[in-house]
Design a protein around this motif. Structure first.
Motif, mmCIF file in Angstrom:
data_model
loop_
_atom_site.group_PDB
_atom_site.id
_atom_site.type_symbol
_atom_site.label_atom_id
_atom_site.label_comp_id
_atom_site.label_asym_id
_atom_site.label_seq_id
_atom_site.Cartn_x
_atom_site.Cartn_y
_atom_site.Cartn_z
ATOM 1 N N SER A 94 0.824 -1.200 0.000
ATOM 2 C CA SER A 94 0.000 0.000 0.000
ATOM 3 C C SER A 94 0.861 1.254 0.000
ATOM 4 N N HIS A 95 0.231 2.372 -0.283
ATOM 5 C CA HIS A 95 0.893 3.678 -0.261
ATOM 6 C C HIS A 95 0.096 4.633 0.610
ATOM 7 N N ARG A 96 0.775 5.654 1.089
ATOM 8 C CA ARG A 96 0.125 6.759 1.796
ATOM 9 C C ARG A 96 0.065 7.910 0.801
ATOM 10 N N LEU A 97 -1.097 8.488 0.652
ATOM 11 C CA LEU A 97 -1.295 9.590 -0.273
ATOM 12 C C LEU A 97 -1.425 10.888 0.511
ATOM 13 N N SER A 98 -0.817 11.926 -0.008
ATOM 14 C CA SER A 98 -0.936 13.251 0.598
ATOM 15 C C SER A 98 -0.885 14.291 -0.515
ATOM 16 N N LEU A 99 -1.376 15.468 -0.208
ATOM 17 C CA LEU A 99 -1.365 16.533 -1.207
ATOM 18 C C LEU A 99 0.035 17.115 -1.354
ATOM 19 N N SER A 100 0.418 17.395 -2.574
ATOM 20 C CA SER A 100 1.653 18.127 -2.841
ATOM 21 C C SER A 100 1.374 19.606 -2.558
ATOM 22 N N ALA A 101 2.369 20.446 -2.687
ATOM 23 C CA ALA A 101 2.159 21.884 -2.524
ATOM 24 C C ALA A 101 1.138 22.378 -3.549
ATOM 25 N N ALA A 102 1.238 21.888 -4.780
ATOM 26 C CA ALA A 102 0.276 22.271 -5.816
ATOM 27 C C ALA A 102 -1.123 21.768 -5.471
ATOM 28 N N GLY A 103 -1.199 20.576 -4.903
ATOM 29 C CA GLY A 103 -2.485 20.019 -4.483
ATOM 30 C C GLY A 103 -3.118 20.839 -3.366
ATOM 31 N N ARG A 104 -2.294 21.274 -2.403
ATOM 32 C CA ARG A 104 -2.811 22.119 -1.319
ATOM 33 C C ARG A 104 -3.285 23.472 -1.864
ATOM 34 N N ALA A 105 -2.549 24.005 -2.834
ATOM 35 C CA ALA A 105 -2.949 25.281 -3.440
ATOM 36 C C ALA A 105 -4.277 25.132 -4.191
#
Length: 160
Positions: A94-105
């Motif tokens: 499995s992987h852990r997904l998180s927002l990148s800086a662009a995703g947070r923006a």
């Protein structure tokens, strides 16, 4: 007690689905036009924004989306540089997904629009009525979540 005839437009599961689809279609059009996001992609972004790393399986449980839909959305968002994939420390598959800086923006732009759309769609309901509606939806969620697969498909006993 007499059996009632099934009239689709009066069948509550259908009405819930129909209304949900209408709302989703309206929101989907706005998200696509403004942010080039499909509904599953927006849901992944929104859930990832609420967590510091989350698995695709956890996203599926949180959103009730199937694993293929979550996987496709995650792949598209990763390709766009909006989502980061990191190894899951407790599960090598499995992987852990998180927002990148662009995703947070992007989330910072989409979230206010989502709230605006919600307000426009539900503006016709007075606050007390809206609160009661949400409470009713949560009660329905709780009932259905308590059922298991057999309870939903088991035939009912004939009436005497």
């Amino acid at each position: 007690m007499a059996k009632r005839a099934l009239i689709l437009d009066e069948f509550l599961p259908y009405r819930l689905s129909f209304t949900s689809n209408l709302v989703s279609e309206a929101v989907a059009g706005a998200y696509m036009a403004l942010f080039d996001l499909r509904i599953p992609e927006w849901r992944v972004i929104a859930v990832a924004a609420e967590h510091d790393g989350i698995s695709q399986q956890e996203i599926g449980l949180a959103t009730r989306m199937d694993k293929v839909t979550v996987s496709r959305a995650a792949i598209a968002l990763t390709a766009r540089g909006l989502l980061l994939k990191r190894p899951h420390p407790g599960d090598k598959r499995s992987h852990r997904l998180s927002l990148s800086a662009a995703g947070r923006a992007l989330y910072a732009q989409v979230a206010p629009k989502a709230l605006e759309l919600e307000e426009r769609i539900f503006a016709a309901l007075p606050e007390g009525e809206l609160d009661a509606f949400v409470a009713t939806l949560r009660k329905i969620d709780a009932v259905v979540l308590r059922w298991d697969e057999d309870a939903l498909t088991a035939p009912t006993a004939p009436a005497d």
